[in-house]
Each structure stands twice: as C-alpha cells, then as structure tokens.
Design a protein around this motif. Structure first.
Motif, PDB file in Angstrom:
ATOM      1  N   TYR A  49       4.801   7.547  -6.595  1.00  0.00           N
ATOM      2  CA  TYR A  49       5.033   8.455  -5.462  1.00  0.00           C
ATOM      3  C   TYR A  49       3.763   8.754  -4.664  1.00  0.00           C
ATOM      4  CZ  TYR A  49       9.311   8.797  -8.141  1.00  0.00           C
ATOM      5  OH  TYR A  49      10.421   8.467  -8.853  1.00  0.00           O
ATOM      6  N   PHE A  50       2.603   8.922  -5.328  1.00  0.00           N
ATOM      7  CA  PHE A  50       1.370   9.075  -4.540  1.00  0.00           C
ATOM      8  C   PHE A  50       0.803   7.675  -4.342  1.00  0.00           C
ATOM      9  CE2 PHE A  50      -3.179  10.087  -3.886  1.00  0.00           C
ATOM     10  CZ  PHE A  50      -3.041  10.912  -2.788  1.00  0.00           C
ATOM     11  N   SER A  51       1.137   7.079  -3.204  1.00  0.00           N
ATOM     12  CA  SER A  51       0.823   5.666  -2.976  1.00  0.00           C
ATOM     13  C   SER A  51      -0.631   5.471  -2.566  1.00  0.00           C
ATOM     14  CB  SER A  51       1.731   5.123  -1.873  1.00  0.00           C
ATOM     15  OG  SER A  51       1.395   5.738  -0.632  1.00  0.00           O
ATOM     16  N   ALA A  52      -1.037   4.231  -2.585  1.00  0.00           N
ATOM     17  CA  ALA A  52      -2.382   3.882  -2.117  1.00  0.00           C
ATOM     18  C   ALA A  52      -2.566   4.322  -0.665  1.00  0.00           C
ATOM     19  CB  ALA A  52      -2.599   2.372  -2.267  1.00  0.00           C
ATOM     20  N   ARG A  53      -1.573   4.116   0.151  1.00  0.00           N
ATOM     21  CA  ARG A  53      -1.671   4.501   1.556  1.00  0.00           C
ATOM     22  C   ARG A  53      -1.755   6.019   1.711  1.00  0.00           C
ATOM     23  NH1 ARG A  53      -3.917   2.495   5.119  1.00  0.00           N
ATOM     24  NH2 ARG A  53      -2.859   0.500   4.841  1.00  0.00           N
TER      25      ARG A  53
ATOM     26  N   HIS B  52       2.179   8.558   9.129  1.00  0.00           N
ATOM     27  CA  HIS B  52       2.281   8.806   7.695  1.00  0.00           C
ATOM     28  C   HIS B  52       2.409  10.301   7.429  1.00  0.00           C
ATOM     29  CE1 HIS B  52       1.682   8.533   3.401  1.00  0.00           C
ATOM     30  NE2 HIS B  52       1.797   7.218   3.499  1.00  0.00           N
TER      31      HIS B  52
ATOM     32  N   MET C  31       0.810  -1.222   0.000  1.00  0.00           N
ATOM     33  CA  MET C  31       0.000   0.000   0.000  1.00  0.00           C
ATOM     34  C   MET C  31       0.838   1.265   0.000  1.00  0.00           C
ATOM     35  SD  MET C  31      -3.169  -0.874  -0.142  1.00  0.00           S
ATOM     36  CE  MET C  31      -4.107   0.516   0.495  1.00  0.00           C
ATOM     37  N   ASP C  32       2.048   1.196   0.537  1.00  0.00           N
ATOM     38  CA  ASP C  32       2.841   2.435   0.597  1.00  0.00           C
ATOM     39  C   ASP C  32       4.162   2.267  -0.124  1.00  0.00           C
ATOM     40  OD1 ASP C  32       2.952   5.102   1.127  1.00  0.00           O
ATOM     41  OD2 ASP C  32       3.642   4.919   3.178  1.00  0.00           O
ATOM     42  N   ASN C  33       4.054   1.883  -1.367  1.00  0.00           N
ATOM     43  CA  ASN C  33       5.245   1.738  -2.186  1.00  0.00           C
ATOM     44  C   ASN C  33       5.118   2.647  -3.401  1.00  0.00           C
ATOM     45  OD1 ASN C  33       6.789   0.032  -4.562  1.00  0.00           O
ATOM     46  ND2 ASN C  33       7.775  -0.024  -2.556  1.00  0.00           N
ATOM     47  N   TYR C  34       6.267   3.221  -3.867  1.00  0.00           N
ATOM     48  CA  TYR C  34       6.265   3.826  -5.184  1.00  0.00           C
ATOM     49  C   TYR C  34       5.745   2.734  -6.123  1.00  0.00           C
ATOM     50  CZ  TYR C  34      10.290   5.242  -2.433  1.00  0.00           C
ATOM     51  OH  TYR C  34      11.125   5.564  -1.402  1.00  0.00           O
TER      52      TYR C  34
ATOM     53  N   MET D 146      -3.994  10.263  -8.750  1.00  0.00           N
ATOM     54  CA  MET D 146      -4.304   8.899  -8.310  1.00  0.00           C
ATOM     55  C   MET D 146      -3.423   7.837  -8.961  1.00  0.00           C
ATOM     56  SD  MET D 146      -6.694   9.081  -6.047  1.00  0.00           S
ATOM     57  CE  MET D 146      -7.465   7.462  -5.994  1.00  0.00           C
ATOM     58  N   ASP D 147      -2.933   8.119 -10.163  1.00  0.00           N
ATOM     59  CA  ASP D 147      -2.135   7.074 -10.821  1.00  0.00           C
ATOM     60  C   ASP D 147      -0.743   7.589 -11.132  1.00  0.00           C
ATOM     61  OD1 ASP D 147      -1.857   4.459 -11.488  1.00  0.00           O
ATOM     62  OD2 ASP D 147      -2.700   4.633 -13.498  1.00  0.00           O
ATOM     63  N   ASN D 148      -0.080   8.042 -10.106  1.00  0.00           N
ATOM     64  CA  ASN D 148       1.288   8.498 -10.252  1.00  0.00           C
ATOM     65  C   ASN D 148       2.185   7.677  -9.339  1.00  0.00           C
ATOM     66  OD1 ASN D 148       3.592  10.687  -9.317  1.00  0.00           O
ATOM     67  ND2 ASN D 148       3.001  10.796 -11.468  1.00  0.00           N
TER      68      ASN D 148
ATOM     69  N   PHE E 101       3.010   1.217  -6.812  1.00  0.00           N
ATOM     70  CA  PHE E 101       1.645   0.739  -6.592  1.00  0.00           C
ATOM     71  C   PHE E 101       0.807   1.968  -6.242  1.00  0.00           C
ATOM     72  CE2 PHE E 101      -1.837  -1.288  -4.136  1.00  0.00           C
ATOM     73  CZ  PHE E 101      -2.282  -2.147  -5.120  1.00  0.00           C
ATOM     74  N   SER E 102       0.162   2.512  -7.255  1.00  0.00           N
ATOM     75  CA  SER E 102      -0.528   3.799  -7.099  1.00  0.00           C
ATOM     76  C   SER E 102      -1.882   3.642  -6.420  1.00  0.00           C
ATOM     77  CB  SER E 102      -0.720   4.426  -8.483  1.00  0.00           C
ATOM     78  OG  SER E 102      -1.645   3.648  -9.227  1.00  0.00           O
ATOM     79  N   ALA E 103      -2.439   4.774  -6.032  1.00  0.00           N
ATOM     80  CA  ALA E 103      -3.790   4.783  -5.469  1.00  0.00           C
ATOM     81  C   ALA E 103      -4.783   4.196  -6.464  1.00  0.00           C
ATOM     82  CB  ALA E 103      -4.173   6.218  -5.095  1.00  0.00           C
ATOM     83  N   ARG E 104      -4.654   4.554  -7.733  1.00  0.00           N
ATOM     84  CA  ARG E 104      -5.570   4.038  -8.752  1.00  0.00           C
ATOM     85  C   ARG E 104      -5.409   2.526  -8.928  1.00  0.00           C
ATOM     86  NH1 ARG E 104      -9.965   5.236  -9.776  1.00  0.00           N
ATOM     87  NH2 ARG E 104      -9.403   7.422 -10.056  1.00  0.00           N
TER      88      ARG E 104
ATOM     89  N   ASP F  45      -9.829  12.605  -8.750  1.00  0.00           N
ATOM     90  CA  ASP F  45      -8.651  12.164  -9.504  1.00  0.00           C
ATOM     91  C   ASP F  45      -8.187  13.264 -10.454  1.00  0.00           C
ATOM     92  OD1 ASP F  45      -6.642  10.875 -10.781  1.00  0.00           O
ATOM     93  OD2 ASP F  45      -7.825   9.156 -11.438  1.00  0.00           O
TER      94      ASP F  45
ATOM     95  N   PHE G 263      -3.207   8.063  -0.313  1.00  0.00           N
ATOM     96  CA  PHE G 263      -4.598   8.394  -0.625  1.00  0.00           C
ATOM     97  C   PHE G 263      -5.521   8.051   0.549  1.00  0.00           C
ATOM     98  CE2 PHE G 263      -8.649   6.580  -2.218  1.00  0.00           C
ATOM     99  CZ  PHE G 263      -9.251   7.761  -2.605  1.00  0.00           C
ATOM    100  N   LEU G 264      -5.396   6.842   1.074  1.00  0.00           N
ATOM    101  CA  LEU G 264      -6.309   6.427   2.154  1.00  0.00           C
ATOM    102  C   LEU G 264      -6.104   7.275   3.404  1.00  0.00           C
ATOM    103  CD1 LEU G 264      -6.329   2.523   1.811  1.00  0.00           C
ATOM    104  CD2 LEU G 264      -7.993   4.192   0.941  1.00  0.00           C
TER     105      LEU G 264
ATOM    106  N   HIS H 231       7.612  11.123   0.763  1.00  0.00           N
ATOM    107  CA  HIS H 231       6.442  11.876   0.309  1.00  0.00           C
ATOM    108  C   HIS H 231       6.721  13.376   0.346  1.00  0.00           C
ATOM    109  CE1 HIS H 231       3.711   8.559  -0.281  1.00  0.00           C
ATOM    110  NE2 HIS H 231       4.051   8.047   0.891  1.00  0.00           N
TER     111      HIS H 231
END
Lengths: 393, 393
Positions: free
Chosen positions: B129-133, B102, A125-128, B125-127, A130-133, B149, B135-136, B54
C-alpha cells in the motif's frame, strides 16, 4: 507431477508476451520486473495466495519469463505456470518478513547473474506489493542499472480481452447473476446482514452453469441506510431494517476474472428522492452504454452519464467506471483508463468495464451498475441480464 | 448520524496511541504516517475496503490522529473512527489511479499546512500500500523533511494484546472451531472442492456463539494430494479424491481479529510417512507450546519444534509461526517477530501467535497448527480446542 491446469492455451500466453515485449521495446526496457499479482497471473498463469511476500515475474527481451518468489511458493509456480523448471526461481525463506534481509537483495543478485545489472529495468513504482523499500533495495544493489517507472505497462496490455478471456468474463457474469438472484430472494427485514453474506459467498463459490466460483478480489460490500452514504463499508451483524435501502456491490469470479454487478434493495416504499436518483441512474446507464462504442473515448461515456445526471439535477464528477478482468485483492479494477471526464482512452472492441454510476446522499446510497463489453460496432453489451432498477420488497 | 459502533472503548485507543507516541519519541519522530490498514484500524477504528487507494493515518506528538483518504471514504471514516470531524481529511477524487496526479501530493500539502514540512517523518517503507511512487512523491514535495523508515513501528506495539483484544481473539477462535467442525463433517470423496469452500465461508461469516463473522485476511487454502506440496494454493472445482490428504489452512475472524487453525484430512489409510510426519508435528507442537512462556524467546519456540522434528528425522528451518491479531488482506500475520531460530523477541503475557508447523513433501502436505496465547506463567494456551491429529475419514 501432472501438467498445470492452465486457464489459457499457449498461443494466448504468447500473444500476451508479445504485447508486453512490444511495449518494452517502445520504452527501451531491457528487463521488466512485475510484482502485481494480476500481471503475474496474466503473463504466466501463476495463481496462489502468496502475494503477501515479495514475488514477481522477470521479463527479458528474449526467452521465457522467469517466475521469482519464496522458495516454498516455487512448488505453487510449478503447478500453475506454463514455463518450465528452468524458469522458476525461489529465494531462501530467511528473507521473509526479516528486517535485516530483503528479498530484493536476492532479485538483484539474479539480475546480475543474468548479465543485466547495467540494464534499463522497468518496475511498477505505484503498485501494491512493490514497496518503497523494495525499490530502494534494488537501486542500492544495482547501482549501474537505470530503474524506470513501468507502472501500468502490463495493465494497459490487458485492456482488450481475447475471445477466450471474454468467455471467462461471461462465466463470471453468470455467477454475478446467480449471486443477485440469491440475495434478492433471501433478504428480508430483520435478517442479520452477516447471514445474508453467508449465502452470497456460498453462491459465489458454488458458481453457475457448471463453472466453479473463485474468490473475488473484493469482498461483498452492502451498507444499509445512512451507512450506505459510505461506499466501501463491508458488513456487520446488524439486522436489515424496514424502510431502508441496502446496496450490494459484488462480483462473481471465474478463474480470477470478474464481472461486477451492483443493485440496490429497498424494504417498503422508497422516498421520492431515491426514485428520482433511480431514474437518473437508469437513464445515465443507458446513455453511457449507448456512448460506449469503438472510437469513442472513456471520457465520452462519463460525459454521457454526467450530462444525464445533470439533466436530472444531480451534480457528480467522481470516477464512474474502470476496466475489469483478471484480478487479485485488493482491487478488481485494472487501474488504467477511467470513466472520468476528459479521459482520452479510445474504446476498442473487446474492452470490458465496470460502469458504476452511484448516487450517495448523506442518508442513503444507490448503486445500479453493469459490466459492459465494447462490441465491434454499436453500443456496448451488458454482460449480466438483470432488471436495471431499484429493487423493492 | 449515529455514533460509530467502535470495537473498543476510548481508554483502549488511548493506550494504543500512548504506545505509538512513546516509540515516536524514542525515534525522535515529529510525525508518523501509517498506510497499513491494520495499523490504521488498530489506532483509530477505521474499517472499510478502501485500501486499494492511498489512505492513511497521521499521528503527531500531540493531538488526535488524523484519518486521511479519498473524499468518498471520509464518509466511512465518520462512521468508524473515534476522532471527530476535524480529524477526518479527504482528498479530491481526481487523485484516484490517475498517473498525472498522486494522492501523496495532497498529503504533502497537508503536512505543510500542519507546519511539519521540515519535520522528521516516519513512513512504512516496506508495507503493501505504501508504494515506491508514494515515497518518492512525498520526498519530492517535502524537500526539507527527513523521511525515516518506520516499517513495523505500530505493528510492534500490537504484539501484546489487551484483555479486550483477547476476548476478540477467543471469539475468532470459536469461529475457527466451528469452521473445522463444518468441513470435517461435510467433506467426502467426490465432493467438488469449491462446494466444500462454500460451506466453509458460510460458516465463517455466520459466526459462532452469537458473534458474527467477518472476512478473514486470507481466503481458505486447501490443496490436496500432490498440490498440497504447494502451501498457498487456494481451491478449484476438482473433486476430492480417496487416498489423498487435503490440508485446510483457515481462520475465523471477529471484527478483524483472527485465530487461524489448520488441520489435515486423509480419506482412507494414511501412508506411514504421513503418520510419521503427524507424530513429529504433534510432538513438535507440544514441545513448542511448552517452551512458549514469558521470558523465553520466539527463537526458543522454533528451536523446540525443530529439535523435535530432527529427533523424528525431519529437517526444517523455515519460519514456523508469527504473531496474529487484527488484520486486513493480504496477510493475517502482524509481520514483526517470527518463530524462527535465533529470533530474540522475548515472549510476554498477552502475545498471540499462529504456531504453524507444516511438513510438505513432494507429493503431500500436512499442517496441524494452533493459535496460542502467552500466559502469565507456564506453557502457552491454545485458543482452539480441537484434536491435534491427522483427521481420517
């Protein structure tokens, strides 16, 4: 096609897979999807500059890992991974950087085909990369799956290096030494900084002791004078100036393994405050290395450094070290333990860290760092052997 | 402290900010948070290898952008951005790679303090560096905000280059030419590939025409023989072999601006199928460049290439070009339009693309590419001037 020139033998990859599977079992994960290129390479051998598109490795509880990525990069996978053709899965190129189609739609379909669409799935979840999308697409297309945060799951398994990995670290360290020798020899006032970097990168890639050099996960950083108050500036075309310090933070790299080594160079007579900082850093390094033994914690190493700093009148509490080994841009650290007060990670033989005390004032910066190996007993070993001092020319 | 050595003047940064604000208005965004380091640099001038933690830029509907990042990198921001101290915000180092805290918690608190915790906020959302975590965490800590997005919002504004940017692209192109001249001169059978790369990186950083070279967002890729079937392999220590082709995909970089230029070198007499591929690629480049004029679409360029390929008996449909300009690792492309059949992006003067037809068989790869500039009228201009051919030695 010839067999891949794998950096390690199969027992080594089997060891790694066992470690990851044990942790998957402990966390009750049926499937793990890793997108971190360092983790991908560590588990499968995959190597290539393709991480600017979505790709990853699928690990199940049984069977070989599956490399998954862009179809044209499957050709690279065939040349670099230990698994066979049946474990290489490429997605159609129309998914590449296309807002109307996400590569994770393809991954979700494959997970469905593996019969694991209702599984507990670990993702980073918190890796470059693997994006939010990417996360939201998997969540949408696998509504019955449980997506679990597995950030660092593989990274933590990489903490203790095997003897084969330590051999690679030593080769990287030899390249780091060669790089330091080169810039120290060539640097002089008036020289354009980019010309100095040209030699550094050339030395890095030529390698040392008959071992070729790979690209490091971070480019050389060498700010001078007041700019050295900013730790992460790279270079420009300005001339090196007399009566200024430049610190050089860089690493040799052997087949993706790093051994960073920073030193600072002053042209002229360093001011007293820099000499005092040098004394603190050198004493702090010694104290930290003496503390870095099996059974101690990462926090103990930081405490040894910061207590020494305090005795020298320097207050500092930012992170002063991190594990290093195999890595891809943008970071050569492993992103697990930190040399930071209170970090309870217990040190074990075979762990390797970049121990990096730096002192940054408003008008200069000083870095003297070592890559260290935790030994069976006693203090840690510095992998590079260069004078631990402020260099003066 | 001396004023930052900004790559561009204030009117140029104002122009960029106006473009972004207009798009924010169109999308009814109150705030835009951008983490893509290329977008950060384009808007503010920020430059440093700190994107492994980040960081980002906050853009509101009024007022200057705010640089936000790790506290120690605020020192780098002060040296590189055009905004003043009041627009530089650093977060505490304890947030760095710390699973229990975080960095986005800090960002959310700042957005709250700006009075925008219930705003419509654009995020990428799909970059990388902006990770899933990330965003959450923002979603959790800003429960009243609407996260929208905004992937590519800034990237699309970068598509048409200003005259000042085109000057930078031309300097990058001169470095690319210098790099090609260097490797073509030095390469010979038996030479270790890493030694050849040492010279390439040295040429890249020394620069050309008195302009210093920066690091490219992608390292040189130069696979040989059957390995060249895999487009994204980097290098190793193996010797160059006679009767083999090596393609060189690389770019000069001037202050983060790129002008990629690929050529292929064969030692000996190329097989007929490579010569046929060369003819197709050269004719396809010409057809694509002729089609690349204002009013045509990105898809038209791809169609011109692929139709020419088809006339030469080559079926290909993967992406064959993308916009280039300012970039940071891991990609020198801008990730917006694509030269791909059906891409409806209308070409305008000042757009710059890496037009990259490649032909990869199972046993070799051939790349001859150009960075092109869309002109006021007529066909595009190739920024580099080197023979458009398969090189033979």
């Amino acid at each position: 096609m010839t067999a891949p020139d794998l950096p390690f033998d199969r027992p080594e990859y089997n060891r790694r897979l066992r470690l990851v599977r044990a942790e998957m079992e402990a966390r009750e994960l049926d499937l793990l999807f890793i997108e971190d290129p360092s983790n991908m390479a560590w588990l499968t051998g995959y190597d290539g500059w393709s991480f600017y598109v979505h790709q990853g490795v699928i690990v199940r509880r049984t069977g070989n890992p599956i490399w998954w990525g862009r179809a044209m990069d499957a050709a690279g996978a065939r040349r670099t991974v230990w698994m066979g053709e049946e474990c290489i899965a490429g997605y159609d190129d129309s998914h590449v950087q296309n807002p109307s189609k996400h590569a994770m739609e393809d991954l979700a379909a494959r997970i469905h085909d593996l019969g694991l669409s209702a599984a507990r799935i670990g993702v980073e979840m918190d890796n470059y990369y693997f994006s939010a999308r990417a996360f939201l697409t998997l969540q949408r297309d696998l509504p019955n799956a449980v997506l679990v945060d597995a950030t660092g799951l593989v990274n933590w398994q990489r903490l203790v290096k095997s003897p084969a990995e330590i051999t690679f670290m030593r080769r990287a360290a030899a390249i780091s030494e060669h790089m330091v020798d080169g810039w120290l020899d060539r640097a002089e006032p008036g020289m354009a900084k980019n010309d100095l970097v040209a030699g550094i990168l050339s030395d890095a890639v030529r390698g040392a002791d008959g071992h070729w050099g790979d690209y490091a996960a971070i480019v050389p950083m060498l700010p001078s004078g007041a700019d050295a108050a900013a730790p992460h500036l790279t270079w420009n075309g300005a001339a090196l100036q007399p009566d200024e310090a430049t610190f050089f933070e860089l690493s040799g790299c052997y087949r993706r393994y790093h051994a960073p080594l920073s030193r600072t160079l002053y042209f002229g007579t360093p001011p007293d405050e820099m000499r005092r900082a040098e004394a603190a850093v050198v004493a702090g390094l010694e104290a930290g290395i003496a503390a870095a033994r099996p059974g101690a914690t990462a926090g103990d190493v930081a405490a040894a450094l910061f207590d020494t700093f305090a005795a020298h009148g320097i207050e500092k509490d930012s992170r002063c070290g991190y594990p290093v080994g195999l890595s891809y841009p943008p970071d050569w650290g492993e992103r697990t333990a930190s040399f930071r007060r209170g970090d309870g990670t217990v040190l074990e033989p075979g762990m390797t860290f970049h121990f990096m005390p730096g002192v940054w004032s408003d008008s200069w910066g000083l870095e003297i760092t070592e890559t260290i190996l935790i030994r069976e007993d006693g203090p840690a070993e510095a992998l590079c052997d260069r004078p631990r001092a402020l260099f003066v020319k």
